[in-house]
Design an enzyme around this catalytic site. Structure first.
Site, PDB file in Angstrom:
ATOM      1  N   CYS A 117      -5.062   6.483  -3.685  1.00 51.95           N
ATOM      2  CA  CYS A 117      -4.396   5.175  -3.624  1.00 51.95           C
ATOM      3  C   CYS A 117      -2.976   5.350  -4.180  1.00 51.95           C
ATOM      4  O   CYS A 117      -2.798   5.719  -5.352  1.00 51.95           O
ATOM      5  CB  CYS A 117      -5.170   4.154  -4.451  1.00 51.95           C
ATOM      6  SG  CYS A 117      -4.358   2.550  -4.491  1.00 51.95           S
ATOM      7  N   CYS A 153       0.884  -1.173   0.000  1.00 54.23           N
ATOM      8  CA  CYS A 153       0.000   0.000   0.000  1.00 54.23           C
ATOM      9  C   CYS A 153       0.920   1.221   0.000  1.00 54.23           C
ATOM     10  O   CYS A 153       1.667   1.438   0.963  1.00 54.23           O
ATOM     11  CB  CYS A 153      -0.893  -0.006   1.229  1.00 54.23           C
ATOM     12  SG  CYS A 153      -1.890   1.490   1.362  1.00 54.23           S
TER      13      CYS A 153
HETATM   14  N1  LIG Z   1      -6.579  -2.068  -1.875  1.00 54.12           N
HETATM   15  C1  LIG Z   1      -5.292  -2.481  -2.324  1.00 54.12           C
HETATM   16  C2  LIG Z   1      -4.229  -2.345  -1.267  1.00 54.12           C
HETATM   17  C3  LIG Z   1      -4.080  -0.943  -0.727  1.00 54.12           C
HETATM   18  C4  LIG Z   1      -3.492   0.060  -1.741  1.00 54.12           C
HETATM   19  C5  LIG Z   1      -3.285   1.407  -1.091  1.00 54.12           C
HETATM   20  N2  LIG Z   1      -4.455   2.128  -0.793  1.00 54.12           N
HETATM   21  C6  LIG Z   1      -2.225   2.290  -1.731  1.00 54.12           C
HETATM   22  O1  LIG Z   1      -2.131   3.468  -1.328  1.00 54.12           O
HETATM   23  O2  LIG Z   1      -1.436   1.822  -2.525  1.00 54.12           O
HETATM   24  C7  LIG Z   1      -5.329  -3.944  -2.800  1.00 54.12           C
HETATM   25  O3  LIG Z   1      -5.973  -4.800  -2.170  1.00 54.12           O
HETATM   26  O4  LIG Z   1      -4.721  -4.252  -3.821  1.00 54.12           O
END
Ligand SMILES: N[C@@H](CCC[C@H](N)C(=O)O)C(=O)O
Length: 248
Positions: A192, A69
């Site tokens: 993200c 993440c």
């Molecule tokens: N939801 C994603 C993992 C988290 C990603 C995150 N929010 C970021 O900032 O990169 C997954 O399950 O692939």
């Protein structure tokens, strides 16, 4: 249990230190619940490691485990420095996707991302071309003229078909604008990190952006992604929101 809450570009996380690995999936669901818990997009557990400053367990809000993440990597580096787990304004830690090296300058944190894998450049869905890129976790990326409209139902279909996060992005006035539907939150989030990096990678490979770009996610916060000496780098501010004693 004492937990610390962080926001990193609008992605929010609960974190705490533990001594042993465990399956904390149910705890993640409870803590991340927006009404009955603390409320967050993810849970980060910081654990001792013999070689690195620490290693982490990362859980999405639905309790699923994710390898990486980008936003949490910046928030946890700040957290670890404050706790004395990381030193000299640097944090080196192990994630499911590999080792992350972060530099902490006050509230400004930069993460060197793991080497990405461009899995496919030839996915055609809903009349447009998508690239499947693993920038720590998998992202399906489309570049558009504008990203005002994001069809969440279509994103949901693609998310399940490709088991990936879904990103749309556009380049405007020397900046990259990104919207992400996140796996494990199962909705668009405010930001993200791996999504911003995946969008940059596609745009950079296509010659649409320079080696260092301002990036704006849905939250409107300003971050940057760069490609320097073969490394994708992701930087921006983090906010420590509160420390709380939970009864969960
Ligand atoms: N939801 C994603 C993992 C988290 C990603 C995150 N929010 C970021 O900032 O990169 C997954 O399950 O692939």
């Amino acid at each position: 249990m004492t937990v610390t809450k962080y926001s990193a570009s609008g992605n929010d996380f609960v974190m705490f230190v533990a001594q042993k690995k465990a399956d904390r999936s149910e705890l993640a669901k409870k803590l991340c619940h927006r009404q009955n818990g603390v409320g967050a997009d993810g849970l980060v557990v910081v654990l001792p490691h013999p070689e690195y400053d620490f290693e982490w367990e990362f859980y999405n809000a639905d309790g699923s485990v994710a390898d990486m993440c980008g936003n949490a990597s910046r928030a946890v580096a700040h957290f670890a420095l404050e706790k004395g787990i990381a030193k000299d304004n640097k944090a080196e830690f192990l994630t499911g996707a590999g080792v992350i090296r972060a530099t902490i300058n006050g509230l400004y944190v930069v993460s060197d991302m793991v080497p990405p894998d461009i899995i496919s450049q030839e996915i055609e869905e809903y009349g447009e071309n998508w690239w499947l890129i693993n920038s720590g976790v998998p992202h399906l990326v489309a570049v558009r003229d504008n990203i005002d409209k994001f069809n969440i139902e279509e994103a949901r279909v693609l998310r399940h078909k490709y088991n990936a996060n879904i990103d749309i992005c556009t380049v405007k006035d020397d900046a990259l604008y990104v919207r992400t539907y996140e796996r494990g939150v199962e909705d668009e989030t405010l930001a993200c990190g791996t999504g911003m990096v995946a969008c940059f990678i596609r745009c950079h490979k296509e010659g649409k952006v320079s080696d260092k770009m301002k990036v704006y996610p849905t939250s409107g916060e300003e971050l940057y992604v760069s490609y320097e000496e073969g490394v994708y780098r992701f930087g921006g501010k983090v906010t420590k929101t509160f420390v709380a004693e939970t009864l969960i």
